[in-house]
Enzyme design. Structure first.
Site, mmCIF file in Angstrom:
data_model
loop_
_atom_site.group_PDB
_atom_site.id
_atom_site.type_symbol
_atom_site.label_atom_id
_atom_site.label_comp_id
_atom_site.label_asym_id
_atom_site.label_seq_id
_atom_site.Cartn_x
_atom_site.Cartn_y
_atom_site.Cartn_z
ATOM 1 N N LYS A 14 -0.963 -7.633 3.029
ATOM 2 C CA LYS A 14 -0.754 -6.629 3.930
ATOM 3 C C LYS A 14 -0.830 -7.345 5.136
ATOM 4 O O LYS A 14 0.217 -7.132 5.924
ATOM 5 C CB LYS A 14 -1.808 -5.607 3.891
ATOM 6 C CG LYS A 14 -1.589 -4.643 2.753
ATOM 7 C CD LYS A 14 -2.680 -3.374 2.678
ATOM 8 C CE LYS A 14 -3.851 -3.459 2.914
ATOM 9 N NZ LYS A 14 -4.920 -4.132 1.940
ATOM 10 N N ARG A 89 -6.521 5.170 3.498
ATOM 11 C CA ARG A 89 -7.291 4.512 2.284
ATOM 12 C C ARG A 89 -7.842 5.810 1.543
ATOM 13 O O ARG A 89 -8.300 5.477 0.368
ATOM 14 C CB ARG A 89 -8.227 3.812 2.614
ATOM 15 C CG ARG A 89 -7.801 2.461 2.860
ATOM 16 C CD ARG A 89 -9.018 1.382 3.152
ATOM 17 N NE ARG A 89 -9.171 0.213 2.614
ATOM 18 C CZ ARG A 89 -8.752 -0.862 3.553
ATOM 19 N NH1 ARG A 89 -8.354 -0.807 4.544
ATOM 20 N NH2 ARG A 89 -9.003 -2.256 2.984
ATOM 21 N N ARG A 128 -9.239 -17.409 0.361
ATOM 22 C CA ARG A 128 -9.374 -16.963 1.840
ATOM 23 C C ARG A 128 -10.727 -17.200 2.373
ATOM 24 O O ARG A 128 -11.128 -17.265 3.704
ATOM 25 C CB ARG A 128 -8.953 -15.316 1.889
ATOM 26 C CG ARG A 128 -8.889 -14.945 3.338
ATOM 27 C CD ARG A 128 -8.212 -13.533 3.455
ATOM 28 N NE ARG A 128 -9.133 -12.534 3.052
ATOM 29 C CZ ARG A 128 -8.861 -11.367 2.980
ATOM 30 N NH1 ARG A 128 -7.694 -10.914 3.231
ATOM 31 N NH2 ARG A 128 -9.958 -10.323 2.627
ATOM 32 N N ARG A 134 -15.167 -14.006 7.124
ATOM 33 C CA ARG A 134 -15.428 -12.511 6.901
ATOM 34 C C ARG A 134 -16.447 -12.511 6.117
ATOM 35 O O ARG A 134 -16.536 -12.840 5.042
ATOM 36 C CB ARG A 134 -14.127 -11.864 6.230
ATOM 37 C CG ARG A 134 -13.055 -11.342 7.747
ATOM 38 C CD ARG A 134 -11.807 -10.987 6.914
ATOM 39 N NE ARG A 134 -12.127 -9.970 6.295
ATOM 40 C CZ ARG A 134 -11.174 -8.842 5.597
ATOM 41 N NH1 ARG A 134 -9.876 -8.953 6.215
ATOM 42 N NH2 ARG A 134 -11.445 -7.773 4.923
ATOM 43 N N ARG A 145 -15.163 -3.979 -2.515
ATOM 44 C CA ARG A 145 -14.018 -3.308 -1.911
ATOM 45 C C ARG A 145 -12.809 -3.130 -2.945
ATOM 46 O O ARG A 145 -12.213 -2.035 -2.891
ATOM 47 C CB ARG A 145 -13.573 -4.483 -1.087
ATOM 48 C CG ARG A 145 -14.050 -4.480 0.159
ATOM 49 C CD ARG A 145 -14.204 -5.797 0.924
ATOM 50 N NE ARG A 145 -12.819 -6.539 1.251
ATOM 51 C CZ ARG A 145 -12.670 -7.701 1.203
ATOM 52 N NH1 ARG A 145 -13.512 -8.420 1.347
ATOM 53 N NH2 ARG A 145 -11.280 -8.041 1.922
HETATM 54 P P1 ADP Z 1 -8.805 -5.710 3.144
HETATM 55 O O1 ADP Z 1 -8.625 -7.316 3.350
HETATM 56 O O2 ADP Z 1 -9.883 -5.329 2.057
HETATM 57 O O3 ADP Z 1 -7.516 -4.958 2.888
HETATM 58 P P2 ADP Z 1 -9.200 -4.483 5.929
HETATM 59 O O4 ADP Z 1 -9.231 -5.572 6.772
HETATM 60 O O5 ADP Z 1 -8.193 -3.739 5.814
HETATM 61 O O6 ADP Z 1 -9.583 -5.176 4.491
HETATM 62 O O7 ADP Z 1 -10.640 -3.622 6.023
HETATM 63 C C1 ADP Z 1 -11.824 -4.227 6.074
HETATM 64 C C2 ADP Z 1 -12.862 -3.032 5.859
HETATM 65 O O8 ADP Z 1 -12.934 -2.087 6.971
HETATM 66 C C3 ADP Z 1 -12.861 -2.144 4.535
HETATM 67 O O9 ADP Z 1 -13.619 -2.849 3.607
HETATM 68 C C4 ADP Z 1 -13.671 -0.925 4.992
HETATM 69 O O10 ADP Z 1 -14.827 -1.049 5.155
HETATM 70 C C5 ADP Z 1 -13.086 -0.748 6.519
HETATM 71 N N1 ADP Z 1 -11.887 -0.049 6.452
HETATM 72 C C6 ADP Z 1 -10.441 -0.446 6.925
HETATM 73 N N2 ADP Z 1 -9.604 0.626 6.840
HETATM 74 C C7 ADP Z 1 -10.155 1.733 6.684
HETATM 75 C C8 ADP Z 1 -9.825 2.962 6.330
HETATM 76 N N3 ADP Z 1 -8.630 3.478 6.571
HETATM 77 N N4 ADP Z 1 -10.698 3.616 5.844
HETATM 78 C C9 ADP Z 1 -12.051 3.419 5.653
HETATM 79 N N5 ADP Z 1 -12.590 2.124 5.864
HETATM 80 C C10 ADP Z 1 -11.462 1.383 6.310
#
Ligand code: ADP
Length: 190
Positions: A14, A89, A128, A134, A145
């Protein structure tokens, strides 16, 4: 307004694809993950509230996430359109987003769902991890996750399918080819 949801499991690409979409369509990028990480790094109240969740691979509660997204949107009143990356989400977030957009006479134009199988996701995040720094790229957190995705987030797909907005794109292969498939979907929605 062109409002796009870029949807997919952790590691689906994404972030990579949204950068290319923003450059082509001049959209405002709203990545909830980026905003959370920024707040944690700056030690804000929001950051303190969400740290525990994000670092353990758990979803942040809807109320916190939705409020944050709303203020992020309010901070970009002149935007030509948004690309939502990592949001919604949950079905609750998807409903809240529809309501927020409707309040300003707008709506989601299309939803691009990047399709990547679980084996490939784990492999990519493993790669990654070497460069990302991270905290949530540690193996047990990654599994959490992916688990959160398959237990809570997948339900967002039928929500958009019912609205006739869901477009699945194969997220495996050449980055530029995947981008072309994404732009085909977006151009059809314009
Ligand atoms: P990923 O690489 O898992 O897609 P993101 O950078 O989008 O990771 O998100 C990292 C973390 O931030 C998630 O694991 C969650 O804890 C939190 N998070 C991000 N977006 C949301 C959301 N829309 N609702 C709830 N938690 C979120």
């Amino acid at each position: 307004m062109l409002n796009i949801v870029l949807f997919g499991p952790p590691g689906a690409g994404k972030g990579t694809q949204s950068e290319k979409v923003i450059a082509k369509y001049a959209l405002t990028h709203l990545s909830t993950g980026d905003i959370f990480r920024e707040n944690i790094a700056n030690g804000t109240d929001l950051g303190k509230k969400v740290k525990e969740y994000t670092e353990n691979g758990l979803l942040v509660p809807d109320s916190v996430t939705i409020d944050m997204l709303k203020s992020a949107m309010d901070g970009h009143k002149g935007a030509k359109g948004f690309i939502f990356d990592g949001f919604p989400r949950t079905v609750g977030q998807a409903e809240a987003l529809d309501n927020m957009l409707a309040a300003s006479g707008s709506k989601i134009s299309t939803v691009v769902a990047l399709d990547v199988n679980e084996g490939e996701l784990k492999k990519r995040i493993e790669e990654r991890k070497k460069v990302s720094n991270r905290a949530d790229d540690e193996e047990s957190k990654v599994l959490k996750r992916i688990d959160e995705y398959f237990s809570k987030t997948v339900h967002v797909l039928p929500y958009y399918e019912k609205q006739g907005k869901l477009h699945k794109v194969n997220g495996i292969g050449n980055i530029d080819q995947i981008f072309t498939s994404i732009t085909d979907v977006i151009d059809a929605a314009k």
